[in-house]
Design a protein around this motif. Structure first.
Motif, PDB file in Angstrom:
ATOM      1  N   ASP F 356     -71.449 -67.778 -24.913  1.00  0.00           N
ATOM      2  CA  ASP F 356     -70.757 -68.920 -25.413  1.00  0.00           C
ATOM      3  C   ASP F 356     -69.687 -69.114 -24.580  1.00  0.00           C
ATOM      4  N   MET F 357     -69.811 -70.365 -24.068  1.00  0.00           N
ATOM      5  CA  MET F 357     -68.980 -70.916 -23.071  1.00  0.00           C
ATOM      6  C   MET F 357     -67.526 -71.062 -23.567  1.00  0.00           C
ATOM      7  N   ARG F 358     -67.253 -71.058 -24.931  1.00  0.00           N
ATOM      8  CA  ARG F 358     -66.003 -71.217 -25.303  1.00  0.00           C
ATOM      9  C   ARG F 358     -65.277 -69.835 -25.210  1.00  0.00           C
ATOM     10  N   ARG F 359     -66.042 -68.865 -24.850  1.00  0.00           N
ATOM     11  CA  ARG F 359     -65.386 -67.777 -24.592  1.00  0.00           C
ATOM     12  C   ARG F 359     -65.495 -67.122 -23.489  1.00  0.00           C
ATOM     13  N   ILE F 360     -66.386 -67.714 -22.704  1.00  0.00           N
ATOM     14  CA  ILE F 360     -66.636 -67.292 -21.203  1.00  0.00           C
ATOM     15  C   ILE F 360     -65.801 -68.225 -20.385  1.00  0.00           C
ATOM     16  N   ASN F 361     -64.543 -67.771 -19.949  1.00  0.00           N
ATOM     17  CA  ASN F 361     -63.756 -68.579 -19.128  1.00  0.00           C
ATOM     18  C   ASN F 361     -63.454 -67.751 -17.942  1.00  0.00           C
ATOM     19  N   GLY F 362     -62.890 -68.514 -16.721  1.00  0.00           N
ATOM     20  CA  GLY F 362     -62.403 -67.898 -15.636  1.00  0.00           C
ATOM     21  C   GLY F 362     -63.188 -66.974 -14.622  1.00  0.00           C
ATOM     22  N   HIS F 433     -66.947 -75.544 -14.307  1.00  0.00           N
ATOM     23  CA  HIS F 433     -65.701 -75.480 -14.727  1.00  0.00           C
ATOM     24  C   HIS F 433     -65.450 -74.573 -15.797  1.00  0.00           C
ATOM     25  N   ASP F 434     -66.308 -74.773 -16.896  1.00  0.00           N
ATOM     26  CA  ASP F 434     -65.953 -74.221 -18.199  1.00  0.00           C
ATOM     27  C   ASP F 434     -66.217 -72.633 -18.058  1.00  0.00           C
ATOM     28  N   VAL F 435     -67.056 -72.270 -17.084  1.00  0.00           N
ATOM     29  CA  VAL F 435     -67.371 -70.974 -17.060  1.00  0.00           C
ATOM     30  C   VAL F 435     -66.539 -70.047 -16.105  1.00  0.00           C
ATOM     31  N   PHE F 436     -66.254 -70.551 -14.874  1.00  0.00           N
ATOM     32  CA  PHE F 436     -65.804 -69.808 -13.955  1.00  0.00           C
ATOM     33  C   PHE F 436     -64.319 -70.356 -13.942  1.00  0.00           C
ATOM     34  N   PHE F 437     -63.854 -71.088 -14.613  1.00  0.00           N
ATOM     35  CA  PHE F 437     -62.450 -71.593 -14.496  1.00  0.00           C
ATOM     36  C   PHE F 437     -61.833 -71.765 -15.785  1.00  0.00           C
ATOM     37  N   ASN F 438     -60.831 -72.794 -15.954  1.00  0.00           N
ATOM     38  CA  ASN F 438     -60.614 -73.154 -17.433  1.00  0.00           C
ATOM     39  C   ASN F 438     -59.928 -71.968 -18.249  1.00  0.00           C
ATOM     40  N   GLY F 439     -59.075 -71.367 -17.461  1.00  0.00           N
ATOM     41  CA  GLY F 439     -58.230 -70.292 -18.007  1.00  0.00           C
ATOM     42  C   GLY F 439     -58.739 -68.894 -18.275  1.00  0.00           C
TER      43      GLY F 439
HETATM   44 NA    NA Z   1     -65.692 -71.559 -21.010  1.00  0.00          NA
END
Ligand code: NA
Ligand code: NA
Lengths: 89, 111, 493, 110, 161, 932
Positions: F356-362, F433-439
């Motif tokens: 889930d990309m909403r949980r996977i960040n940074g 962006h959403d996976v590797f960055f974004n907080g």
């Molecule tokens: Na994400």
């Protein structure tokens, strides 16, 4: 003479059979119907014997004999059913 | 004579058909029996009618013996089948508790 | 050797009688006798097939009376093939029954043998009334077998099956009365000759006779609208019996093929009832595939695939070209063996799942889930007609030889519906399993029997060519009824 | 055929027919079961008996030798017919069939 | 002899029947004899107790009497049936039995049924009484006496004593 | 021949991991065993590949089913080579990857076996030189992918996804089969070479639209083209190696492969253009747009795959040779970057426990190495210059500008292409962006994530390296392969084209720039877009599909159950209606043209006939009063017997009479356990329907009977009459027919009787039935079970009846009679003993099991039949002779008599087996009552 007697004989017996059928249909009780059927079997013997005379043939004798010998088993079975329900017990 | 025999056959087959279409095993048994009578007669008359000409060789003119032999076979087989059906009806009564051909209980449920 | 042709009837007949003589119910002895009989039938059937494949049609005059007066058995390629197929099916079916249900009622083995006698007799006889007699033999035995075991569902289905077939028998007799009453003969070959010499009212009556026969055979074969008895009867029969019953519908198909091929392919009544058979076959195919999709039990589903196959076959037959007939025969072999195997498999699964049986609801996994799943996969693929198994070969053969758009649509569409149905079934039974099933392990002989039958799918596919060549040869002979007629009546014999 | 024989045969036929009819007439007409039960006795005795006698005479004459085969029919019937009647009477008594009111005596309970 | 012919009367009866059926010839005489011996032997177990014939001439006489009665009674009954049913005087009659043997009782019952006008309706459980239905009974005692005299006594003499 | 072996190697290889699993091999050994055969195949491919690069086509053929036109024939041309390399190459990488991906508890052996099965099928599809073989492998890919998608069968999503994929692609496969069969019909051969050479013929055929439709149905379902795209995202329930392999690199490419393969055969028409282009365009846009909104990593990739497949399809649809080249090129490129992206997604899933990309960040912080690889691959997907995706996308843009088929609307194509590019960039940007960055990561199941094992990254590295290599140096790396593949696709000369990063400032480059910029813009306004998207009703294809299927199944069940309603009455009505139809349609008055003289009708016969009719009607009318019906039916039987007497059939009369009696006994036995009355159950409509059927069928049969009786005919019967005495030794022709001419029928008939008895015995055993405790009037049953008179009379009747049986039996051959009737008389006499004295009494005097009697009877008949073999005659040949004995005189001995004794015994045994056991039933009931 025989040419007259035979048809009359046939006629009498067939009328007898029709009367039996009437009783069978009319009932009113089961024993009545069984009795009517039994009588039909017996009258049928007479019919078969007459038929043998009419055709000068003895080939039909066994049919009559068969009814005389084992035809009553039907009646016995029905009667036993009515009294005991179970015909072989 | 032919017309009368035809009517007999027609009535036997007709009543047989009607009874076979009933909902209980018992009338169906009756129907099968009547149907057999009619059908056996039908096979029988395929050899045409003859009066007082039994198929005994050497005893004058003879009717067609073959259908008689066929009908004899058919009567025996019919008896075997009827007997089976009767006992099957009993088995149905025993296992489904009803003599309905579809095993429907009188209260509408299924066994 | 000349008597070999009657062996497929006499071996099971005598085995059945001996089994009847064995009153002490020694089950091992009964099983041994039964198995011995079917195993003896195997080489016999094979030899007969080899003899027939030579091309000569053998005629066996029972009682040494010449046709058309006496009864003859006729061994041509078609009858030899059917006898062989029946035997090949019988061995695993009996093996399975020996390990499963043969003790659940009386006289199983005798009934099984006499059932084989009836089936083989129906395939071999060259006489219409004798066909009726063997129909009755196989029917009465099948009644006994269908009711083997207990349970209200079985009895209900049994009543339907028996009553419908009793009506069917009566109709058959009417047809036979008409046959004799118009042509004056009962021999099939002689009938084929005589029916072409009829005119006027007699010809009309013979037409009705033929059509009534189609109805009767259609009932045996389970064509629409006469198949309704089948799913319940087959699904409720014990597994070995259901497997053997896979050939019963084919007896109906065979009977149509035989009589049609001889008497109605050409001549005064050419093409009799062909269109009706065609339409009924297509409807059967369609409705049965819908039935597969809607089935709630695996056994019922398999039974519907049997009906599907009947539609497929009858259409191939009604197309009535030698080519389509050859393709139809290949498909017939395939479907008989594979559906037989699937009935056994359904039982294996049902046993493994315990109380739920073969109902298509999630339940415990049967023992040997992977193996059974694989077998199911193979059987389903074959039945649906997906490559690379025999069903695909058969369907391709049929599609190539029956170029009718509606047939293509129904055959392929039916396959799709079966695909949906069977994949749901397989997914529910083998994938959605919750916990372990009733039986610890699979019974080896039962599994063997199942595998033997389902192995037909790959075997018939790998050796599709020789089998197809054989069935095409059968069809070629079938398409020349004069060969048969000459063999039976020829030479002034 | 000898006239006398023919006369006798004809007479026997008529006697047989009449008694058969009378028996069946009784069966059709009599008011209760127990009375009706008497009807078939006629048919099975003199009814069949008459025709059998006719047959005996007829075939004996035809073949100019005594033909007694038909007697067997009568014999068998005499053995079996009373059993039917007896069993039916028992059935009727078991079912307590209505009897004519003026009947004296009473049937037995079964 | 006893062993070979346990029921000589039956054997005779069978032999005669066979000859009646087939007509007389040496072949059938022989075959009939064989059957007349074999069949009773084969069905021996079905005969627990059978009375022995004591008096053959009386049997013949009894048969003739019964036949005569059948004919006369038939005529009488025919009149009754054809006449007004209202005039009938039906009755159930209990006949006390002197006979003790089952076979003899049965013969009596059959005879009563065969002669028109009377039907034997039941045998009591203790086999002491026979229930008879009469079509038209004048006097009970007379009927009982008549039956006893014409049928029961001869039967007793034929089979029992 | 190497080629054939090569294709079949993976199938063989499928057994190895299973074997290894059995041997409890380690996962590395398992993976190695799985990799062995593909690797070998890849090695074996080198030699033929050389030939292909030399411009040859390599063939190999084994015969299989020539009758069907199915041969194991393979061809390796450029197109096949390209796909073979993808299948084997990426396949090997996936195996390596899966070695690390699968956890220890999973059935890796089975997984690899399925994977290899699929690999073999795929290899078969791309190398088939036979159309039927192609279809065969095609369906095999569906089947093996079904197994792979459903590998995690405990998950509902996996099962549903698998079934949906199988259903959709299976349907396509069936359509393809039909299409191929039609092509075969036109071409007259199923050889691919012949078919490719017959393009004009096919396109000219009136079947062309149908063929095209069927083939495209196969293509579109397999390659997830609109509107059949919905299955692909749900196939993501499969383990990620499967997604990487099947749903990016190979199986979904089978569809577009087929477009390429059949290009010379089917392409070039306007119909082709319209259908293929439009489907491609729709798919391209739909997939690209939806991909952006997926929160599931694999979902995003799945929709992106749909979109790229649409792009390829669109290219093939353009009917331009250059476009086809571009399509082939994009196939290669997409395979490399998408496989690596799936693997990367798998690694992330593996390491974080969620997709889930909403949980996977940074993740950049935790797994920078993987991040780099994924970012490069994403950039390739977005079409960023210096990566392979850019090259083929550029060609794609260029080609959309070339087409003029749409006339004034031609601008739609480049516009659509650019729009697709925009979204493509947007979702690629999101993947990065959403996976590797974004907080920071939110609530990950596994935290903190690490880099995966070393070798799990190797496949990704290789693929990413390829993306870069092709992107930078296309002419060195890919040009050769592309050339041969494209040439094979076009089936002729290649058009001019240049593989270069820089083509100058042109319109396609502008479109790329627009796409890049637009994509970034779209992505930056994602929050607003996501909110809009969330407002849309959620469409779960899986749910819809499942509901549809369930509805379909329910409908199917409803239809089936409507027809097969469980009512015998309805089934029988169907059957009889069919019969009525036959009679109504085919029974014309013309049948009544007989000239035969009628027999006179006498009064006696007439009255008898009337009695029969009345009795039959009464039976039907009063059938609910069961005892009455039984009696009136007995009248029918009696009259039928009399009719047989009248109509010269004494044998039949005897048979009918005796059967009648046994049947009545049977019915009375049964009635003890059955209700005495039937309730009124049928309503008037049904009664009327049944009456109608009765009248039609009864009337029809009667008319036919009349027609038959009144017409003359020729029959074979003269033969029987003439030969009965000299040939059969008897004067009763019916009996001679039964025991001699048609003795085989009789053999079957007594077998039927025997079987019926057996079956009845089986049914009666352990049958619990409640008998009525009182009679129908409610009175207790009478006490007298064995009435004295009955008992006493029954006993002498036994020897008497036996005597009569012997008589009837012996005369049968010459006069009416015979074994069957004799048997029935004996049976009745014995049954009378049962009725009079009871089961126990009888069984004390005689054995009660009649099985052996039946058996001996049947055996006697059978052995008599077989005995004729020893005299050199067929089964059942009878013989007879006349013997002379002193005193006795001349008498006849016929083997047929022995047969008839068999009949006699069977009848006796069977009848008693049936009825005596039926009689015994009440004993069980009594016992049950006592026990209770
Ligand atoms: Na994400
Ligand atoms: Na009983």
């Amino acid at each position: 003479m025989l040419e007259i007697a035979l048809p009359i004989g046939f006629g009498l017996i067939v009328v007898a059979l029709v009367l039996n059928l009437y009783r069978l249909l009319r009932g009113p009780t089961l024993p009545d119907r069984a009795l009517a059927l039994d009588t039909m079997y017996i009258n049928a013997i007479a019919l078969i014997v007459l038929y043998g005379i009419a055709n000068d043939s003895k080939l039909y004798f066994e049919a009559g004999m068969l009814i005389a010998l084992i035809g009553f088993v039907s009646t016995v079975a029905v009667a036993k059913y009515m009294t005991r329900g179970d015909i072989i017990e | 004579m032919e017309a009368m025999v035809a009517v007999m056959i027609a009535v036997l087959v007709g009543t047989g058909v009607y009874l076979v279409l009933r909902a209980r095993t018992f009338p169906v048994i009756l129907g099968i029996t009547l149907l057999s009578y009619g059908v056996n007669l039908f096979v029988f008359i395929s050899g045409r009618l003859a009066l007082d000409q039994p198929p005994i060789a050497g005893a004058g003119p003879s009717t067609d013996p073959l259908p008689q032999a066929l009908v004899l076979t058919a009567i025996v087989i019919g008896f075997a089948m009827t007997a089976f059906l009767v006992v099957l009806a009993l088995r149905g009564q025993g296992e489904t508790g009803t003599d309905h051909v579809d095993g429907q209980r009188d209260d509408g449920g299924e066994a | 050797m000349e008597h070999l042709i009657i062996a497929p009837i006499l071996i099971p007949a005598f085995a059945g009688m001996l089994l009847l003589l064995e009153v002490r119910e020694r089950q091992p002895l009964r099983r041994f006798t039964g198995m011995l009989s079917v195993l003896a039938l195997l080489p016999v059937a094979w030899l007969l097939y080899q003899q027939a494949a030579g091309g000569e049609i053998q005629v066996y005059r029972l009682g040494d009376w010449a046709a058309p007066f006496g009864i003859v058995l006729v061994l041509d390629k078609l009858s030899a093939l059917m006898v062989l197929l029946c035997t090949v099916l019988a061995v695993p079916a009996l093996l399975y029954a020996c390990r499963a249900d043969d003790k659940r009622g009386a006289n199983f083995h005798a009934l099984f043998q006499l059932q084989l006698m009836g089936i083989n007799g129906a395939f071999l006889t060259g006489d219409l009334f004798n066909l009726f007699v063997f129909f009755e033999v196989l029917l009465i035995a099948s009644y006994g077998l269908a009711l083997h075991g207990r349970g209200p569902a079985r009895v209900r289905a049994g009543i339907h099956y028996v009553v419908l077939n009793l009506i069917g028998s009566a109709l058959f007799l009417v047809a036979l009365g008409l046959v004799y009453g118009t042509t004056g003969t009962l021999n099939m070959a002689d009938f084929a000759v005589k029916v072409n010499q009829l005119d006027g009212g007699a010809l009309e009556l013979a037409r009705v006779a033929g059509l009534l026969m189609w109805v009767v055979f259609g009932l045996k074969a389970a064509l629409f609208p006469l198949y309704f008895w089948l799913p319940a009867t087959y699904a409720n029969a014990t597994a070995g019996v259901a497997a053997l019953f896979a050939i019963m519908t084919k007896v109906g198909v065979y009977a149509v093929a035989r009589v049609y091929g001889l008497a109605f392919e050409q001549g005064a009544l050419a093409g009799l009832g062909r269109d009706a058979l065609w339409i009924m076959a297509l409807l059967t195919l369609l409705l049965a595939s819908i039935g597969v999709l809607g089935a709630r039990r695996l056994g019922e589903m398999v039974a519907y695939t049997v009906v599907m196959s009947v539609g497929t076959l009858m259409a191939g037959l009604a197309w009535s070209s030698p080519e389509s007939f050859g393709a139809m025969l290949y498909y017939l072999i395939h479907t008989t063996l594979v559906s037989g195997g699937l009935f056994l498999l359904a039982d294996l699964v049902a046993r493994g799942r315990g109380k739920l049986g073969d109902q298509l609801v999630a339940g415990p996994a049967p023992a040997g889930r992977a193996g059974l799943g694989l077998l199911f996969f193979i059987g389903a693929v074959a039945v649906i007609g997906l490559p690379p198994l025999s069903g695909f070969m058969g369907k391709v053969a049929l599609l190539q030889t029956v170029p009718a758009p509606l047939y293509w649509l129904f055959l392929l569409g039916g396959g799709l519906l079966a695909l949906v149905g069977l994949s749901r079934a397989g997914s529910t039974l083998f994938w959605r399993a919750t916990g372990d099933g009733a039986e610890r392990r699979l019974d080896r002989p039962r599994l063997l029997a199942t595998v033997l039958l389902l192995a037909a799918a790959p075997v018939l596919s790998i050796w599709a060519e020789p089998v197809l060549e054989a069935t095409v040869a059968v069809a070629a002979q079938w398409a020349q009824p004069q060969l048969y007629i000459d063999a039976v009546l020829g030479g002034g014999a | 055929m000898d006239t006398l024989v023919e006369f006798l045969v004809s007479a026997a036929i008529l006697v047989g027919g009449v008694f058969a009819l009378v028996g069946s007439f009784g069966l059709a007409r009599l008011p209760d079961f127990y009375l009706r039960l008497h009807g078939p006795t006629k048919a099975s005795t003199l009814g069949v008996g008459g025709t059998i006698f006719a047959s005996l005479l007829f075939f004996s004459w035809q073949e100019q030798a005594l033909q007694l085969q038909e007697l067997l029919i009568v014999l068998f019937l005499f053995i079996t017919a009373p059993v039917s009647a007896h069993m039916l009477a028992k059935a009727a008594m078991h079912r307590q069939l209505r009897r004519r009111e003026d009947t004296r005596g009473r049937p037995w309970k079964q | 002899m006893r062993k070979l012919l346990p029921f000589p009367l039956l054997s005779l009866f069978l032999w005669l029947t066979w000859l009646l059926l087939n007509g007389f010839s040496w072949g059938h005489g022989l075959l009939g004899l064989v059957l007349a011996v074999v069949l009773p032997l084969g069905t021996r177990p079905f005969w627990p107790n059978v009375p022995h014939l004591r008096n053959f001439p009386k049997l013949v006489r009894f048969v003739l009497v019964v036949h005569w009665d059948i004919v006369t009674a038939n005529l009488a009954v025919a009149r009754l049936i054809l006449g007004s049913p209202r005039k009938l005087r039906p009755a159930f009659v209990e006949l006390p039995l002197e006979l003790e043997d089952d076979f003899a009782i049965t013969l009596l019952a059959s005879t009563i049924s065969l002669t028109p006008g009377t039907v034997s309706a039941d045998v009591s459980e203790d086999r002491r009484t026979l229930l008879i239905h009469a079509l038209d009974m004048d006097d009970e005692a007379e009927l009982v006496a008549q039956i006893k005299q014409r049928y029961e006594r001869p039967l007793k003499e034929i089979f029992e004593c | 021949m190497t080629l054939a072996v090569l294709v079949l190697l993976p199938f063989v290889g499928a057994a190895l991991p299973l074997l290894a699993d059995r041997l409890r091999a380690s996962r590395t050994v398992l993976a190695l065993s799985a990799a062995l055969m593909p690797a070998l195949a890849l090695v074996l491919l080198i030699a033929p590949a050389g030939l292909v690069f030399d411009g040859q086509t390599v063939h190999a053929a084994l015969p299989w089913v020539p009758s069907l036109g199915l041969a194991l024939s393979f061809r390796l041309d450029g197109l096949a080579l390209l796909f073979a390399l993808l299948v084997l190459g990426i396949g090997l990488l996936v195996i390596l990857y899966a070695r690390y991906y699968l956890s220890a508890q999973e059935k890796a052996g089975r997984f690899f076996a399925f994977l290899l099965l699929f690999m073999g099928a795929m290899l078969g599809v791309v190398t088939s030189d036979n159309l039927l073989l192609l279809v065969l492998f095609w369906e095999l890919t569906s089947l093996s992918s079904f197994l792979l998608i459903g590998f995690w069968s405990h998950q509902s999503a996996a099962r549903k996804g698998a079934r949906m994929a199988l259903t959709v692609t299976g349907m396509g496969g069936l359509a393809l089969l039909a299409g191929v069969l039609l092509i075969g019909q036109i071409v007259g051969s199923y050889s691919l070479g012949d078919a490719l050479a017959s393009g004009d013929l096919i396109r000219a055929s009136e079947l062309y639209p149908l063929i095209l439709g069927l083939v495209l149905l196969g293509v579109f379902t397999k390659s997830a083209q609109f509107p059949f795209h919905f299955w692909l995202p749900h196939a993501m329930a499969a383990p990620t190696p499967v997604s990487a392999y099947l749903h990016s690199a190979t199986m979904v490419k089978a569809g577009v492969f087929l477009l390429a393969r059949f290009y010379p055969m089917l392409a070039g028409t306007n119909l082709w253009f319209d259908v293929v282009t439009l489907a491609g365009m729709a798919t391209l846009l739909w997939g690209a747009a939806v991909a952006l909104f997926q929160h599931d990593l694999k979902g995003l990739l799945a929709y992106s795959t749909i979109s790229h497949l649409g792009l390829i399809t669109l290219l093939f649809g353009l009917n331009s040779e250059l476009a086809a080249v571009a399509a082939v090129f994009h196939i290669i490129n997409h395979a490399t970057f998408k496989a690596s992206l799936f693997m990367a997604a798998g690694i992330i899933d593996h390491e974080t426990g969620t997709r889930d990309m909403r949980r996977i960040n940074g993740l950049w912080k935790y797994m920078p190495y993987t991040a780099v690889l994924a970012m490069v691959a994403s950039a390739a997907m977005a079409g960023v210059p210096l990566l392979n995706g850019f090259l083929s996308k550029e060609m794609f843009f260029a080609e959309t500008l070339e087409s003029s088929r749409l006339g004034a609307m031609s601008w739609v194509l480049p516009l659509g292409a650019t729009l697709g590019g925009v979204f493509s960039v947007a979702y690629s940007a999101r993947f990065i962006h959403d996976v590797f960055f974004n907080g920071e990561p939110v609530n990950l199941p596994k935290f903190p994530p690490h880099e995966p094992p070393r070798y799990m990254k190797v496949p990704v590295e290789i693929l990413v390296a390829l993306c870069v290599a092709v992107g930078v140096l296309p002419s060195i790396t890919v040009a050769g392969l592309l050339a041969v593949a494209a040439a094979a696709t076009l089936g002729g000369e290649l058009p001019e084209y240049h593989l270069a990063v820089w083509h100058g400032l042109n319109l396609p480059l502008m479109m790329s720039v627009v796409a890049l910029v637009g994509g970034v813009l779209v992505y930056s306004s994602r929050n607003w877009l996501f909110r809009q998207y969330a407002r849309l009703p959620e469409i779960n294809a899986n749910l819809i599909f499942e509901r549809r299927i369930q509805g379909l199944a329910r409908g199917a069940a409803a239809l089936s159950n409507f027809l097969r309603n469980g009512s015998l009455q309805s089934y029988a009505a169907w059957l009889l209606t069919l019969v009525a139809l036959v009679l109504l349609v085919h029974l014309s008055p013309a049948v009544l043209d007989g000239q035969r003289a009628l027999l006179p009708l006498d009064g006696v016969s007439l009255l008898a006939g009337v009695m029969l009719v009345v009795a039959a009607l009464i039976t039907a009318i009063l059938h609910r009063h069961r005892m009455t019906a039984i009696m009136s039916m007995s009248v029918v039987g009696l009259v039928v017997s009399l009719a047989f007497v009248r109509l010269s059939a004494p044998d039949l009369a005897l048979t009918q009479l005796s059967v009648e009696i046994v049947t009545l006994l049977l019915l009375m036995l049964a009635m003890y356990f059955l209700p005495v009355r039937t309730r009124m159950e049928s309503g008037w409509p049904r009664i009327l329907r049944d009456l109608l059927l009765s009248v039609i069928i009864g009337g029809g049969v009667g008319v036919m009977a009349f027609a038959m009786m009144t017409s003359d005919f020729q029959s074979i019967s003269g033969y029987f009459l003439e030969n009965a005495k000299p040939g059969g030794g008897g004067t009763n022709v019916v009996n001679v027919i039964l025991v001699d001419f048609r003795g085989f029928d009789t053999f079957g008939e007594i077998t039927v009787l025997g079987i019926a008895a057996m079956g009845i015995y089986a049914m009666l055993r352990d049958l619990d039935l409640l008998s009525a405790p009182s009679d129908s009037l409610g009175r207790p049953w009478a006490r007298d079970a064995h009435p004295l008179v009955l008992v006493t009379i029954s006993r002498p009747l036994l020897p008497l009846a036996l005597l009569i049986s012997v008589y009837i039996f012996l005369r049968g051959h010459n006069l009416p009679g015979g074994g069957f009737i004799a048997g029935l008389i004996t049976s009745v006499a014995l049954l009378l003993q049962y009725v009079a004295s009871g089961v126990a009494w009888v069984h004390r005097r005689m054995p009660g099991d009649y099985h052996p009697v039946v058996a001996v009877g049947l055996l006697l008949a059978g052995i008599t039949g077989v005995a004729s073999w020893f005299f050199g005659h067929p089964f059942l040949t009878s013989t007879f002779d006349y013997l002379y004995w002193p005193l006795v005189g001349k008498f006849e001995v016929a083997s047929a008599m022995l047969f008839d004794i068999g009949v006699f015994l069977t009848v006796v045994g069977a009848t008693l087996l049936m009825l005596a056991n039926l009689g015994k039933l009440s004993l069980l009931d009594d016992k049950a009552k006592e026990g209770a």
